[in-house]
Design an enzyme around this catalytic site. Sequence first.
Site, short mmCIF file in Angstrom:
data_model
loop_
_atom_site.label_atom_id
_atom_site.label_comp_id
_atom_site.label_asym_id
_atom_site.label_seq_id
_atom_site.Cartn_x
_atom_site.Cartn_y
_atom_site.Cartn_z
N LYS A 107 0.69 -1.39 -0.05
CA LYS A 107 -0.03 0.08 -0.01
C LYS A 107 0.84 1.24 0.10
O LYS A 107 0.32 2.46 -0.27
CB LYS A 107 -0.97 -0.11 0.85
CG LYS A 107 -2.04 -1.27 0.99
CD LYS A 107 -3.01 -0.95 1.83
CE LYS A 107 -4.30 -1.87 1.70
NZ LYS A 107 -4.09 -3.31 2.06
C1 PLP Z 1 -4.77 -4.32 1.69
C2 PLP Z 1 -3.86 -5.75 1.80
C3 PLP Z 1 -4.48 -6.74 1.12
C4 PLP Z 1 -5.77 -6.82 0.17
O1 PLP Z 1 -5.56 -5.92 -0.85
P1 PLP Z 1 -6.90 -5.10 -1.68
O2 PLP Z 1 -6.40 -4.39 -2.64
O3 PLP Z 1 -7.74 -4.71 -0.42
O4 PLP Z 1 -7.56 -6.51 -2.32
C5 PLP Z 1 -3.75 -7.79 1.01
N1 PLP Z 1 -2.63 -8.14 1.66
C6 PLP Z 1 -1.92 -7.07 2.55
C7 PLP Z 1 -0.85 -7.23 3.11
C8 PLP Z 1 -2.66 -5.69 2.34
O5 PLP Z 1 -2.40 -5.09 3.11
#
Ligand code: PLP
Length: 432
Positions: A107
Amino acid sequence: MLYYSLKKQAPAVDFRQATIAGQAPDMGLYFPERIPKFSPDFLRELKHKNKADLAFEVIQPYVGNAIPEQDLRRICAETVDFEFPLVSITDRISTLELFHGPTLAFKDVGARFMSRCLGHFSQQREGKVTVLVATSGDTGGAVASGFLGVEGVDVVILYPAGKVSSIQELQLTTLGQNITALEVQGTFDDCQQLVKQAFVDQELTQRRSLTSANSINVARWLPQQFYFCYAWQQWQGEEPPVVAVPSGNFGNLGAGLLAYESGLPIKHFVAACNINDSVPAYLLSGEFEPKLAVPTLSNAMDVGNPSNFVRIQELFKLDYEHIKNTITGYTVTDETTADTIKRVKNEQHYLLDPHGAVAYHALEDYLGQHPHDQGFFLETAHPVKFYDTVEPITNEKIALPSAVEAILGKEKKSIPLAPDFAQLKEYLLATA
Ligand SMILES: *Cc1c(COP(=O)(O)O)cnc(C)c1O
């Protein structure tokens, strides 16, 4: 480039307005009016491009003239200023490690890009923007780190009490300055619901200029295409890869599908979920039924009503057969997740985090049924972020990266909140 609301009850806007608003006034998600195609030249030269140039070329058509070229190039270069290695684990399975950014999860890419775009836009307008964001774990830290100290932007993070890992909690509660953490006595879906309500509350939106930093915001969603391209740069297989994406809100997978629509060679997608599996259930039945979120070991994927799912449907023009032929869904239990972490550590000497483990298992299963394919999965977070889950499974301590060591001694600061919109509104009005 214009963006229309998927609810089709609001006017189309440009990238700047879509980023500042987050969500359309009719509560729909913004969607680009067309998907740019990568040119044959671009695809031929892709493997030789540097990360920053590649990011710029991918995102430029989506930004249009909302940000001047020089600024956008700088934003791109700063966003992807760390490594995205594709590491092979077995002869058929590789991992795209997306945890080399400051908060050790994928993210960081979306949050760093969005914070810089919003910082750029806020230089040209009066008054503060408040970023309101719900987190199931990693968004909060990435957004806090991305926006820390950005002039003209306040950040308010809602997270479910007791449902994020201790490192995740420290990452979003210890920075201070323009970052505030609200600790909600409820689930991630409650947090997401509160945020959605805030955006349509007239009194609130008149008093504060609110935007979202969840993957519903196009400035966070779209740059997630970059690393699918970085994976392709490093891909050695003769055939295009099968790509497994550990999924919660489906922003990541949706971004991969955008890159694929633009022409990035990918053979097939695997949507890997924990038991919060409304999308895998839809892929089997054709019926989409949101469910209540259930807590699991892969907490960032504990989403019962994934908000980006409507974007995936739109991308495929609601053609269920087409979606089903492009994406295979998997539901992976906590037991299998733990077994996978243990087995891959013992047999391949690779330490998975719980989210990556869900995707590893799903990919392994898919490749078992498709003996001529190879693929990679996205390792979306560093296992140390979930040391409280992972260490008891492997019985080994995980060495702490310096980014984590630095926050361990810091004091958590959060404001408790009931899952009640009136309370959130009161807080936001009092601090406006
Ligand atoms: C946010 C997150 C996900 C899921 O991603 P999305 O885009 O919401 O499907 C998977 N793994 C981790 C470690 C995350 O922080």
